[in-house]
Design an enzyme around this catalytic site. Structure first.
Site, PDB file in Angstrom:
ATOM      1  N   SER A 232     -51.630  23.626   0.049  1.00 50.06           N
ATOM      2  CA  SER A 232     -51.608  24.039  -1.349  1.00 50.06           C
ATOM      3  C   SER A 232     -51.309  22.783  -2.157  1.00 50.06           C
ATOM      4  CB  SER A 232     -50.523  25.101  -1.556  1.00 50.06           C
ATOM      5  OG  SER A 232     -50.296  25.254  -2.928  1.00 50.06           O
TER       6      SER A 232
ATOM      7  N   ARG B 211     -46.573  22.809 -16.396  1.00 48.48           N
ATOM      8  CA  ARG B 211     -46.625  24.267 -16.617  1.00 48.48           C
ATOM      9  C   ARG B 211     -46.362  24.684 -18.064  1.00 48.48           C
ATOM     10  NH1 ARG B 211     -50.026  24.410 -12.866  1.00 48.48           N
ATOM     11  NH2 ARG B 211     -49.290  24.783 -10.744  1.00 48.48           N
TER      12      ARG B 211
ATOM     13  N   ASP C 255     -58.848  31.373  -5.423  1.00 49.11           N
ATOM     14  CA  ASP C 255     -57.939  32.369  -6.008  1.00 49.11           C
ATOM     15  C   ASP C 255     -58.305  32.731  -7.442  1.00 49.11           C
ATOM     16  OD1 ASP C 255     -56.452  32.427  -3.708  1.00 49.11           O
ATOM     17  OD2 ASP C 255     -54.821  31.167  -4.475  1.00 49.11           O
TER      18      ASP C 255
ATOM     19  N   ASP D 125     -43.847  28.263  -9.864  1.00 53.96           N
ATOM     20  CA  ASP D 125     -44.812  28.178 -10.963  1.00 53.96           C
ATOM     21  C   ASP D 125     -44.967  29.493 -11.723  1.00 53.96           C
ATOM     22  OD1 ASP D 125     -45.397  25.472 -10.703  1.00 53.96           O
ATOM     23  OD2 ASP D 125     -46.808  25.838  -9.074  1.00 53.96           O
TER      24      ASP D 125
HETATM   25  N1  ARG Z   1     -42.452  22.535  -5.428  1.00 53.39           N
HETATM   26  C1  ARG Z   1     -43.070  21.924  -6.549  1.00 53.39           C
HETATM   27  C2  ARG Z   1     -42.627  22.596  -7.807  1.00 53.39           C
HETATM   28  O1  ARG Z   1     -42.154  23.698  -7.748  1.00 53.39           O
HETATM   29  C3  ARG Z   1     -44.564  21.858  -6.412  1.00 53.39           C
HETATM   30  C4  ARG Z   1     -45.317  23.130  -6.645  1.00 53.39           C
HETATM   31  C5  ARG Z   1     -46.767  22.942  -6.339  1.00 53.39           C
HETATM   32  N2  ARG Z   1     -47.553  24.021  -6.833  1.00 53.39           N
HETATM   33  C6  ARG Z   1     -48.673  24.429  -6.267  1.00 53.39           C
HETATM   34  N3  ARG Z   1     -49.281  25.411  -6.842  1.00 53.39           N
HETATM   35  N4  ARG Z   1     -49.144  23.881  -5.197  1.00 53.39           N
HETATM   36  O2  ARG Z   1     -42.728  22.042  -8.849  1.00 53.39           O
END
Ligand code: ARG
Length: 397
Positions: free
Chosen positions: A174, A94, A14, A123
């Site tokens: 993912s 983040r 990506d 995210d």
């Molecule tokens: N659900 C979790 C969160 O919102 C994990 C997110 C994982 N992110 C990813 N890009 N795979 O914090």
């Protein structure tokens, strides 16, 4: 001269496609930045890959120490668990990443920041809100949210533009990983009735394959910050790394949660967070010994508030500052040592001690040496029992 965009680069398909796509669509020069918050990646090769794809500059930043000190440990002091389960590994990284990207944008004279998030997850919100809070003049580009390509279209875009795609299909999951834990989504995990296949787990052994002999560990805290493992003083990064290793080996730290995303979607999430699970539990055990009943009750409520706020991307908010100030104050006597037993997926408290303990064996004992004035107790019955008795009487009338 072209404008510049700073891209949060992971080395995956990506964000590699994003380098080309941003240059084509917006005419920006792309500076790729890979930030190491503790995932096992080959950073030199990631750095090179960004250049091969066409980034004008490629940086790798080791942010592990800052991550632990400024984000992970404050969250640990707050016992932050989203929905009582998720230690917030991804969510905590983040704001740190956003902060570093904004700093680099300023150094490089860039006008935009780009990230590889889709439009369905948390995210994107965390990045957008954090970047916007730190510098609202910066444009935000989210290629994967904007381009509307399917996976196949993305792969053919990559081929057409000479971007090397991995020979083997990329993982169907993912995945996001850092020192505080690993998040795994998608693929077969989307069926909430399907047990996660064993091969998704990398940080934890299956409890059934974990050693039959338990491992006893001790963790020492100074004002709510873990400072020593088994009596050996060490820095935060090493302590977390070692604990991930030993707790993971004993099958501790697997989480399967039906999670409420902030964009309004329920999502089945798998996490591996051995060190986080052990440290939060251990920290609470110590707090139980040194905080008063009222402090503990209040902190419990605050924890949930704090976790929601981290999850929702509001790290750089005034309320976070205020909650953090309370948490820091609450930690002034959270100093001591806890002994834990790790065994076949369990993390069980075995003992605790602190110079600030509020536990007084002379009050608690049923044996000789009791100093508690038992004649004071009838008063307590009155205080605690009366309201509900009165209510019940009203109900019966
Ligand atoms: N659900 C979790 C969160 O919102 C994990 C997110 C994982 N992110 C990813 N890009 N795979 O914090």
């Amino acid at each position: 001269m072209s404008e510049k965009a700073i891209l949060a680069y992971s080395g995956g398909l990506d964000t590699s496609v994003a380098i080309k796509w941003i240059a084509e669509k917006y005419g920006f020069d792309v500076v790729a930045v890979a930030i190491d918050v503790g995932s096992e990646k080959n950073y030199p090769s990631i750095r090179q890959r960004a250049l091969d794809v066409g980034a004008v500059k490629s940086l790798v930043i080791d942010a592990r120490e800052q991550f632990v000190k400024d984000y992970v440990f404050p969250a640990l002091q707050a016992n932050a668990l989203y929905e009582g389960e998720y230690p917030l590994a991804t969510a905590l990284a983040r704001p740190l990443i956003a902060n570093l990207l904004v700093d680099i944008a300023h150094q490089e004279g860039a006008t935009a920041i780009a990230h590889g998030c889709t439009g369905k997850g948390n995210d994107q919100v965390r990045f957008d809100v954090s970047i916007n809070t730190l510098d609202s003049d910066l444009k935000i580009i989210a290629p994967a949210r904007e381009w509307g390509m399917t996976r196949e279209e993305e792969i053919s875009y990559a081929k057409e533009h000479g971007i090397a795609t991995p020979v083997t299909m990329e993982s169907p999951y993912s995945i996001d990983e850092n020192l505080w834990g690993k998040s795994i989504e998608c693929g077969v995990l989307e069926d909430p009735w399907a047990e996660p296949p064993e091969d998704i787990y990398e940080l934890t052994r299956s409890p059934s394959d974990a050693p039959g002999v338990p491992l006893y560990i001790t963790i020492s805290f100074d004002k709510g910050i873990p400072t020593a493992l088994d009596g050996k003083e060490m820095d935060g990064v090493s302590l977390i790394e070692q604990l991930n290793e030993s707790a993971g080996m004993h099958g501790v730290g697997r989480i399967d949660n039906m999670e409420n995303r902030l964009v309004g979607i329920k999502s089945r999430e798998i996490y591996e967070a051995p060190a986080a699970v052990v440290l939060i539990k251990t920290h609470r055990v110590l707090e139980d010994m040194v905080l008063s009943r009222n402090q503990l009750r209040f902190k419990e409520r605050l924890s949930q508030e704090y976790a929601d706020l981290i999850y929702d991307g509001l790290w750089f908010s005034s309320l976070r500052d205020d909650l953090a100030a309370f948490v820091t104050s609450s930690q002034r006597f959270v100093t001591g040592t806890v002994m834990m037993k790790l065994h076949k997926g369990n993390c069980i408290v075995a003992g605790r001690k602190s110079p600030y303990s509020l536990y007084d064996v002379r009050l608690a004992t049923y044996d000789e040496g009791d100093v508690f004035d038992q004649s004071a107790s009838p008063g307590f019955i009155h205080i605690w029992g009366l309201p509900s008795r009165t209510q019940r009487r009203v109900q019966l009338q």
